[in-house]
Design a protein around this motif. Sequence first.
Motif, PDB file in Angstrom:
ATOM      1  N   ARG A 115      44.359  65.352  78.634  1.00  0.00           N
ATOM      2  CA  ARG A 115      44.060  64.575  77.426  1.00  0.00           C
ATOM      3  C   ARG A 115      42.949  63.559  77.711  1.00  0.00           C
ATOM      4  O   ARG A 115      42.065  63.339  76.886  1.00  0.00           O
ATOM      5  CB  ARG A 115      45.322  63.884  76.907  1.00  0.00           C
ATOM      6  CG  ARG A 115      46.345  64.853  76.327  1.00  0.00           C
ATOM      7  CD  ARG A 115      47.493  64.145  75.641  1.00  0.00           C
ATOM      8  NE  ARG A 115      48.287  63.305  76.527  1.00  0.00           N
ATOM      9  CZ  ARG A 115      49.361  63.703  77.185  1.00  0.00           C
ATOM     10  NH1 ARG A 115      49.766  64.950  77.080  1.00  0.00           N
ATOM     11  NH2 ARG A 115      50.046  62.874  77.942  1.00  0.00           N
ATOM     12  N   ILE A 116      42.999  62.936  78.897  1.00  0.00           N
ATOM     13  CA  ILE A 116      41.956  61.981  79.282  1.00  0.00           C
ATOM     14  C   ILE A 116      40.617  62.702  79.392  1.00  0.00           C
ATOM     15  O   ILE A 116      39.595  62.209  78.913  1.00  0.00           O
ATOM     16  CB  ILE A 116      42.322  61.268  80.608  1.00  0.00           C
ATOM     17  CG1 ILE A 116      43.498  60.314  80.369  1.00  0.00           C
ATOM     18  CG2 ILE A 116      41.116  60.514  81.172  1.00  0.00           C
ATOM     19  CD1 ILE A 116      44.105  59.744  81.646  1.00  0.00           C
ATOM     20  N   ASP A 117      40.603  63.878  80.020  1.00  0.00           N
ATOM     21  CA  ASP A 117      39.370  64.655  80.145  1.00  0.00           C
ATOM     22  C   ASP A 117      38.786  64.990  78.783  1.00  0.00           C
ATOM     23  O   ASP A 117      37.570  64.941  78.598  1.00  0.00           O
ATOM     24  CB  ASP A 117      39.614  65.944  80.934  1.00  0.00           C
ATOM     25  CG  ASP A 117      39.787  65.700  82.422  1.00  0.00           C
ATOM     26  OD1 ASP A 117      39.438  64.594  82.907  1.00  0.00           O
ATOM     27  OD2 ASP A 117      40.290  66.618  83.106  1.00  0.00           O
ATOM     28  N   ASP A 118      39.660  65.333  77.829  1.00  0.00           N
ATOM     29  CA  ASP A 118      39.194  65.677  76.482  1.00  0.00           C
ATOM     30  C   ASP A 118      38.614  64.474  75.747  1.00  0.00           C
ATOM     31  O   ASP A 118      37.793  64.636  74.845  1.00  0.00           O
ATOM     32  CB  ASP A 118      40.347  66.266  75.653  1.00  0.00           C
ATOM     33  CG  ASP A 118      40.758  67.647  76.127  1.00  0.00           C
ATOM     34  OD1 ASP A 118      39.993  68.291  76.884  1.00  0.00           O
ATOM     35  OD2 ASP A 118      41.867  68.090  75.743  1.00  0.00           O
ATOM     36  N   GLN A 119      39.055  63.270  76.090  1.00  0.00           N
ATOM     37  CA  GLN A 119      38.614  62.039  75.417  1.00  0.00           C
ATOM     38  C   GLN A 119      37.964  61.078  76.416  1.00  0.00           C
ATOM     39  O   GLN A 119      38.133  59.870  76.318  1.00  0.00           O
ATOM     40  CB  GLN A 119      39.818  61.360  74.738  1.00  0.00           C
ATOM     41  CG  GLN A 119      40.507  62.201  73.688  1.00  0.00           C
ATOM     42  CD  GLN A 119      39.629  62.394  72.469  1.00  0.00           C
ATOM     43  OE1 GLN A 119      38.906  61.489  72.063  1.00  0.00           O
ATOM     44  NE2 GLN A 119      39.670  63.576  71.892  1.00  0.00           N
ATOM     45  N   ALA A 160      34.956  59.855  77.031  1.00  0.00           N
ATOM     46  CA  ALA A 160      34.077  58.771  76.560  1.00  0.00           C
ATOM     47  C   ALA A 160      34.892  57.613  75.990  1.00  0.00           C
ATOM     48  O   ALA A 160      34.600  56.446  76.275  1.00  0.00           O
ATOM     49  CB  ALA A 160      33.102  59.301  75.522  1.00  0.00           C
ATOM     50  N   THR A 161      35.914  57.928  75.231  1.00  0.00           N
ATOM     51  CA  THR A 161      36.783  56.888  74.668  1.00  0.00           C
ATOM     52  C   THR A 161      37.585  56.213  75.764  1.00  0.00           C
ATOM     53  O   THR A 161      37.670  54.989  75.820  1.00  0.00           O
ATOM     54  CB  THR A 161      37.730  57.497  73.619  1.00  0.00           C
ATOM     55  OG1 THR A 161      36.948  58.112  72.593  1.00  0.00           O
ATOM     56  CG2 THR A 161      38.634  56.455  73.015  1.00  0.00           C
ATOM     57  N   PHE A 162      38.170  57.008  76.652  1.00  0.00           N
ATOM     58  CA  PHE A 162      38.977  56.485  77.751  1.00  0.00           C
ATOM     59  C   PHE A 162      38.170  55.501  78.603  1.00  0.00           C
ATOM     60  O   PHE A 162      38.681  54.461  79.013  1.00  0.00           O
ATOM     61  CB  PHE A 162      39.492  57.647  78.614  1.00  0.00           C
ATOM     62  CG  PHE A 162      40.315  57.219  79.794  1.00  0.00           C
ATOM     63  CD1 PHE A 162      41.643  56.850  79.631  1.00  0.00           C
ATOM     64  CD2 PHE A 162      39.773  57.193  81.068  1.00  0.00           C
ATOM     65  CE1 PHE A 162      42.414  56.460  80.722  1.00  0.00           C
ATOM     66  CE2 PHE A 162      40.531  56.805  82.162  1.00  0.00           C
ATOM     67  CZ  PHE A 162      41.856  56.437  81.983  1.00  0.00           C
ATOM     68  N   ASP A 163      36.903  55.810  78.841  1.00  0.00           N
ATOM     69  CA  ASP A 163      36.052  54.960  79.679  1.00  0.00           C
ATOM     70  C   ASP A 163      35.771  53.589  79.067  1.00  0.00           C
ATOM     71  O   ASP A 163      35.370  52.669  79.774  1.00  0.00           O
ATOM     72  CB  ASP A 163      34.731  55.665  79.997  1.00  0.00           C
ATOM     73  CG  ASP A 163      34.912  56.814  80.979  1.00  0.00           C
ATOM     74  OD1 ASP A 163      35.966  56.872  81.648  1.00  0.00           O
ATOM     75  OD2 ASP A 163      33.999  57.666  81.066  1.00  0.00           O
TER      76      ASP A 163
END
Length: 137
Positions: free
Chosen positions: A25-29, A31-34
């Motif tokens: 899920r983090i990989d998919d998002q 840019a947002t996670f960063d």
Amino acid sequence: MTVVRLATTLFAATVLAACSSTASRIDDQKATFDTYSAEMQQKIREGKVDVGFTQEQVRLSLGEPTRRYTQQTAAGQSEVWAYGKSGPTFSFGLGAGSFGSGVGGGVGLGTSTGGNSDDKMRVTFEGGKVTAVERTQ
């Protein structure tokens, strides 16, 4: 292929298809996670949620809820996301027919949450932010 091998293969395929990991899920998002603070990122990586999280942050941390509902309180309406103790289930059955000579068998595989009593966590949102987190013991 034996019945046991077939059942094992189906079981593994269902588990892999039904689950998305926190990392995926983090990989998919990414840019947002960063954009989140280091502390927030760590909580999400650990699959934790806290008061003040947004719905997007809860989704990254825990995935999609098992069920959603609303509740009315003196403070107003809130949305609750429930996460069940779901997991793969396995069943095996045999049957015989009385019309001629028929014998059958089957293997069942699925997931089940079993209703409200199986909730392992409930996350309450008001105004798009987490206001309460309930965990079962």
